[in-house]
Design a protein around this motif. Structure first.
Motif, PDB file in Angstrom:
ATOM      1  N   SER A  29       0.802  -1.221   0.000  1.00 24.55           N
ATOM      2  CA  SER A  29       0.000   0.000   0.000  1.00 24.55           C
ATOM      3  C   SER A  29       0.834   1.270   0.000  1.00 24.55           C
ATOM      4  O   SER A  29       0.313   2.360  -0.232  1.00 24.55           O
ATOM      5  N   GLY A  30       2.112   1.163   0.281  1.00 22.70           N
ATOM      6  CA  GLY A  30       2.982   2.325   0.285  1.00 22.70           C
ATOM      7  C   GLY A  30       4.408   1.890   0.512  1.00 22.70           C
ATOM      8  O   GLY A  30       4.676   0.725   0.834  1.00 22.70           O
ATOM      9  N   PRO A  31       5.379   2.797   0.338  1.00 22.13           N
ATOM     10  CA  PRO A  31       6.775   2.427   0.597  1.00 22.13           C
ATOM     11  C   PRO A  31       6.971   2.030   2.055  1.00 22.13           C
ATOM     12  O   PRO A  31       6.489   2.709   2.962  1.00 22.13           O
ATOM     13  N   PHE A  32       7.633   0.890   2.267  1.00 19.95           N
ATOM     14  CA  PHE A  32       7.879   0.351   3.603  1.00 19.95           C
ATOM     15  C   PHE A  32       6.582   0.121   4.375  1.00 19.95           C
ATOM     16  O   PHE A  32       6.513   0.350   5.579  1.00 19.95           O
ATOM     17  N   SER A  33       5.553  -0.345   3.666  1.00 21.51           N
ATOM     18  CA  SER A  33       4.292  -0.633   4.356  1.00 21.51           C
ATOM     19  C   SER A  33       4.374  -1.898   5.207  1.00 21.51           C
ATOM     20  O   SER A  33       3.533  -2.092   6.088  1.00 21.51           O
ATOM     21  N   GLU A  34       5.382  -2.752   4.976  1.00 22.87           N
ATOM     22  CA  GLU A  34       5.430  -4.054   5.631  1.00 22.87           C
ATOM     23  C   GLU A  34       6.463  -4.074   6.755  1.00 22.87           C
ATOM     24  O   GLU A  34       7.548  -3.489   6.635  1.00 22.87           O
ATOM     25  N   PRO A  35       6.157  -4.755   7.858  1.00 21.21           N
ATOM     26  CA  PRO A  35       7.120  -4.811   8.968  1.00 21.21           C
ATOM     27  C   PRO A  35       8.434  -5.473   8.580  1.00 21.21           C
ATOM     28  O   PRO A  35       9.487  -5.129   9.118  1.00 21.21           O
ATOM     29  N   GLU A  36       8.389  -6.414   7.642  1.00 25.28           N
ATOM     30  CA  GLU A  36       9.620  -7.102   7.252  1.00 25.28           C
ATOM     31  C   GLU A  36      10.600  -6.147   6.565  1.00 25.28           C
ATOM     32  O   GLU A  36      11.812  -6.209   6.809  1.00 25.28           O
ATOM     33  N   THR A  37      10.096  -5.262   5.696  1.00 18.43           N
ATOM     34  CA  THR A  37      11.000  -4.312   5.045  1.00 18.43           C
ATOM     35  C   THR A  37      11.399  -3.190   5.998  1.00 18.43           C
ATOM     36  O   THR A  37      12.526  -2.681   5.924  1.00 18.43           O
ATOM     37  N   ARG A  38      10.516  -2.816   6.907  1.00 19.44           N
ATOM     38  CA  ARG A  38      10.899  -1.811   7.904  1.00 19.44           C
ATOM     39  C   ARG A  38      11.995  -2.357   8.819  1.00 19.44           C
ATOM     40  O   ARG A  38      12.835  -1.593   9.322  1.00 19.44           O
TER      41      ARG A  38
END
Length: 950
Positions: free
Chosen positions: A434-443
């Motif tokens: 849904s947006g850049p860095f929307s997922e905890p794994e990429t954050r």
């Protein structure tokens, strides 16, 4: 606006996220368990056991499906495992570093399961255990076969068009094809409607996977240990990764320490890694950091294996291998073998290599019914996000429909997010989120990289035998470090036999790991696509790829040697920057920078499936990135800090290759060839030289009459054999053209075939197109780190702006001293001396002298503060002394300028009656900011100066 074709599917996802029709969930255990002591060896998942630190509960599976055991304790380290009570086989386990555990696996209905909780360490004597099951829906009707196909894409436009279809694309592509996975007739219809043709590479992916599983079992049964550093002979499960990392940290506490990334996954799991270095717990060593990541994509099992094996290699080699020992003394290595813990767990636990294979090999585990529900769960690509930003309950991700949900984590990173090669539709396997860095794994990875100076990063994937480097989008142009990154990429590819190329060499992709990490930090970044043709091939191929015993490696050191080359680059300050100086022991130095990162122009939805009358793209989005790293000064009161350059690549100059015609050659038939009969062939040679950056070889065949010639193009190999690379065989009357994309340096044989010619006269033109020059687009200019010195309690002592370039070693002196403007050199003093006429000097006695000061090159809220002094010189008794005529304190906001008026003291006015030179000197007050160091500009106003200085 989504087409009517997609509305029912999207609606189904929304319903399933809440109610999961076709499946039922049941809680079969909710209790507290207590263990007064710790388990002796800390290994909970090996087998059912009894004794100190172990608590067991029995539960019964109500139906075929998934069992999920969750454990939580207030502190310490607990593990949990689930076993089949009759066969004693492991169903699922979780062995993290802490006390939050999620174990998930498949089990048959009616079976009794043993839920085993183990207290590994810490003071928490009790934990809560909850066990739920999710029933799998029964298979209805025949299951369609999944195929791996090679889709013909002769041009980049074809690749771009293919990427906009709802088809599961692999990372395996060439100049004229992209491989994809087709899940039945619907995907075939999508390709046909798009006008694509394809060849089948693997006709039945499920059958192929079962054959691989049998081969894996035979490989493991035939040896005690493999050639891998760990001796591993089969693919790990999630708990195996956690257990291996925990064991390395426990057995080598001075060399290995655990890392828990800050955010839990959408199913509530913690994500772990380990850090490896000599004296790993020592603060203030300032070493550069090398990061290796695995399993962004759930089905790419070898990517986690190689990441974990490199950790074993380093630990085993420290103290016995001189090269590894030296590298770990000079650098820190962080490995995160499983980024996508939820997705990998469901892919790995899929029954394709559990019950089915166990039954065929006499193991008697009997899970065959499970794989009939969805044989493709093992090929899930994305994370376990079900819908929107809602968390996902464990177990739902394995349901058949939810194979088509989730976010592609390697399209979710912020830099360039939202552009080509990533989908805006949740049903697509390249769904960007849904947006850049929307997922905890990429954050999690964003946090990891932003808090350390990661000078080199490798993220492992499968498959295609590639070493990829930024950028992922061709329109970005060449990055400022292209030469250095290409050199390292080529060197690594020489060891494993892969192809080294930019990321866009496959097809344009956006939101990838290394595009973000390189553009915001300057640390080199690479993607390895491991293996030639499978997501998770037979395990012995994983061993061969790591050791370098594949045919492609040609005697090189494999990925092991490639990783070591990357680590050597990470440790080499010529490829990053070095900051040194002095500071009191125990103080904390902080390098920090915040800035806005841009996405790509964000595509709202794919034009092939969306009613978009304008066809326009949205504007770029921006979000804030913060790089914040610290170093604690050791007892020597000195520090040496390996850091990334202060100016990030995203704001540096970019170079764009300009393409055109490199050269052309024309061939005609000779006199003796005119009389040759039909079916004769005529060969001409065209050489593509080393060093020519060729994009295309275009061969055109023409003749004056409506005869029929054909055209064939071959590449001559080193042994003299010919390999067909292109051709053209049009009907009579149509001329022939063959285009060879990205021709490699070689001799090409251009063959004219007399299919049915009367005139036997022809002309053939070979045109080589490629890079003819490079156009440079200037960046926005240099950036600075903000270096602050803080006490152990967090109080800021001093602050300065710090500019350091790649390869530069910068000594900042006393980093925590009160800020001061450095003394001017002799040349600088001369530049700040203003010769003024006597008339002007006399006039100035009754007024003031105005001096304009500027404070450039720093960012708010910093200021330039100090004292402006007006001085002259007087000779008294043969000695020259300096006399201060006036003094004024000043404070100037960053990025501004102001006029400071200095009124001369009455007693000093007599000193300038015969003096023609007035010296203007700026000094700092004790409370001044070091941001003004050597950067205060000076200009005298209000006098007729012959010369002014800044």
């Amino acid at each position: 606006m989504v087409t009517s074709l997609l509305r029912p599917a999207l609606a189904g996802i929304a319903i399933l996220a809440v109610a999961a029709p076709g499946a039922s969930a049941a809680e079969i255990l909710s209790t507290h368990v207590a263990a007064p002591d710790n388990v002796e060896d800390g290994r909970c998942q090996d087998a059912p056991r009894a004794g100190d630190g172990v608590v067991t509960r029995r539960v019964r599976m109500p139906a075929d499906g998934l069992v999920v055991a969750r454990l939580a304790a207030p502190r310490g380290d607990w593990d949990v495992a689930v076993f089949d009570a009759r066969s004693r086989d492991l169903v699922g386990a979780s062995s993290g570093f802490n006390s939050v555990e999620v174990a998930e696996g498949f089990a048959r209905g009616g079976r009794t399961l043993l839920v085993q909780a183990c207290r590994v360490s810490g003071r928490a004597r009790s934990a809560r255990v909850d066990v739920t099951t999710v029933a799998l829906p029964s298979a209805s009707g025949p299951v369609e076969k999944a195929q791996v196909v090679k889709v013909s894409t002769p041009t980049r436009e074809d690749k771009e068009r293919l990427s906009r279809l709802d088809v599961d694309l692999t990372e395996h592509a060439g100049h004229d094809y992209v491989e994809a996975v087709l899940y039945g007739a619907q995907d075939e219809r999508r390709l046909r409607r798009g006008g694509f043709t394809w060849d089948v590479e693997i006709a039945d992916l499920d059958r192929h996977a079962r054959a691989n599983a049998r081969q894996n079992a035979e490989f493991a049964a035939g040896r005690r240990a493999s050639a891998l550093p760990s001796g591993r002979d089969s693919y790990r499960h999630l708990a195996d990764y956690e257990g291996d990392m925990k064991r390395l940290a426990a057995e080598h506490p001075e060399l290995v320490r655990s890392i828990t990334l800050p955010e839990r996954t959408v199913e509530g799991r913690q994500v772990f890694g380990i850090e490896i270095s000599d004296a790993v717990n020592a603060a203030g060593d300032g070493k550069p950091v090398f990061v290796m990541l695995g399993l962004h994509h759930a089905r790419e099992w070898p990517s986690g294996e190689h990441t974990m094996e490199f950790a074993f290699d380093l630990v085993n080699g420290f103290g016995s291998d001189a090269r590894i020992t030296d590298l770990l003394k000079r650098a820190r290595v962080i490995v995160v073998p499983v980024v996508n813990a939820d997705g990998f767990n469901v892919s790995r636990e899929a029954a394709v290599d559990l019950g089915d294979v166990g039954t065929e090999l006499g193991g008697g585990t009997g899970y065959a019914v499970v794989s009939l529900a969805d044989p493709f769960v093992a090929y899930k690509r994305r994370n376990c996000r079900i819908a929107g930003s809602l968390p996902s309950a464990p177990g739902l991700c394995a349901l058949p429909l939810f194979r088509f949900t989730g976010v592609d984590l390697n399209r979710n990173y912020g830099a360039l997010w939202g552009g080509p090669g990533a989908s805006a539709l949740p049903l697509y396997d390249t769904y960007r989120g849904s947006g850049p860095f929307s997922e905890p794994e990429t954050r999690n990875i964003q946090s990891l990289v932003s808090g350390r100076h990661v000078t080199t990063l490798i993220t492992n994937h499968t498959f295609s035998n590639l070493v990829l480097r930024p950028p992922g989008v061709q329109a970005q142009g060449l990055p400022p470090d292209e030469e250095s990154m290409k050199a390292l990429g080529d060197a690594m590819a020489a060891e494993n036999g892969y192809t080294s190329q930019p990321g866009f060499g496959l097809y344009d992709t956006t939101g990838t790991t290394e595009d973000w990490s390189y553009n915001v930090t300057g640390g080199y970044g690479y993607t390895f696509e491991i293996g030639p043709n499978e997501f998770h091939p037979p395990f012995e191929e994983v061993v061969a790829e790591y050791e370098g015993t594949t045919a492609a490696a040609r005697g090189g050191g494999g990925n092991r040697e490639a990783y070591l080359l990357a680590l050597e680059t990470a440790a080499n300050p010529a490829h990053h920057s070095l900051v040194a100086g002095r500071a009191p022991a125990g103080t904390v130095l902080r390098l920090k920078k915040s800035f806005l990162t841009e996405t790509s122009p964000v595509r709202p939805l794919e034009p092939d499936v969306v009613e978009d009358p304008t066809g326009t793209e949205l504007d770029r989005q921006t979000f804030e990135d913060t790089l914040d790293t610290t170093l604690t000064v050791g007892p020597s009161n000195t520090f040496e800090w390996h850091v990334n350059p202060s100016t990030r690549p995203a704001v540096q100059d970019r170079r764009f290759p300009e393409t055109g015609e490199l050269r052309t050659a024309t061939f005609t038939n000779s006199t003796d060839e005119v009389s040759q009969p039909a079916d004769s062939t005529f060969d001409r040679e065209f050489v593509v030289n080393e060093g020519e950056q060729a994009d295309q070889l275009v061969v055109e065949l023409d003749w004056p009459t409506p005869d029929d010639y054909d055209l064939e193009v071959y590449r001559r190999e080193a042994d003299g054999s010919l390999t067909s690379v292109g051709g053209s065989g049009n009907p009579p009357g149509q001329k022939e053209t063959a285009t060879i994309e990205a021709p490699a340096p070689a001799t090409y044989v251009l063959r004219v075939v007399n299919f049915a010619s009367v005139s036997q006269e022809w002309t053939m033109t070979a045109t080589l197109n490629g890079v003819t020059g490079v156009r440079t687009v200037p960046g926005s200019g240099p950036e600075a780190w903000t270096l602050t010195c803080e006490s152990a309690e967090g109080t800021e002592i001093a602050r300065r702006q710090l500019f350091v370039a790649r390869g530069q070693a910068l000594n900042v002196g006393q980093a925590c001293a009160p800020a001061a403007i450095a003394p001017f050199s002799a040349a600088e003093r001369r530049a700040r001396s203003v010769r003024i006429s006597r008339r002007s000097l006399r006039a100035s006695r009754r007024n003031t002298i105005s001096v304009r000061l500027s404070c450039p090159g720093v960012t708010a809220p910093d200021r330039c503060a100090g004292t402006l002094a007006l001085t002259t010189r007087q000779r008294v008794r043969g000695r020259v002394r300096s006399v201060t005529l006036g003094r004024k304190r000043y404070s100037i906001a960053a990025g501004t300028r102001r006029v400071v008026r200095v009124k001369m003291r009455r007693a000093s006015r007599g000193y300038i009656r015969t003096r023609r030179t007035l010296r203007v000197r700026a000094t700092a007050s004790p409370s001044g900011q070091d941001a003004a160091r050597r950067s205060v500009g000076i200009r005298v106003r209000g006098t007729r100066a012959r010369r002014s200085a800044r």
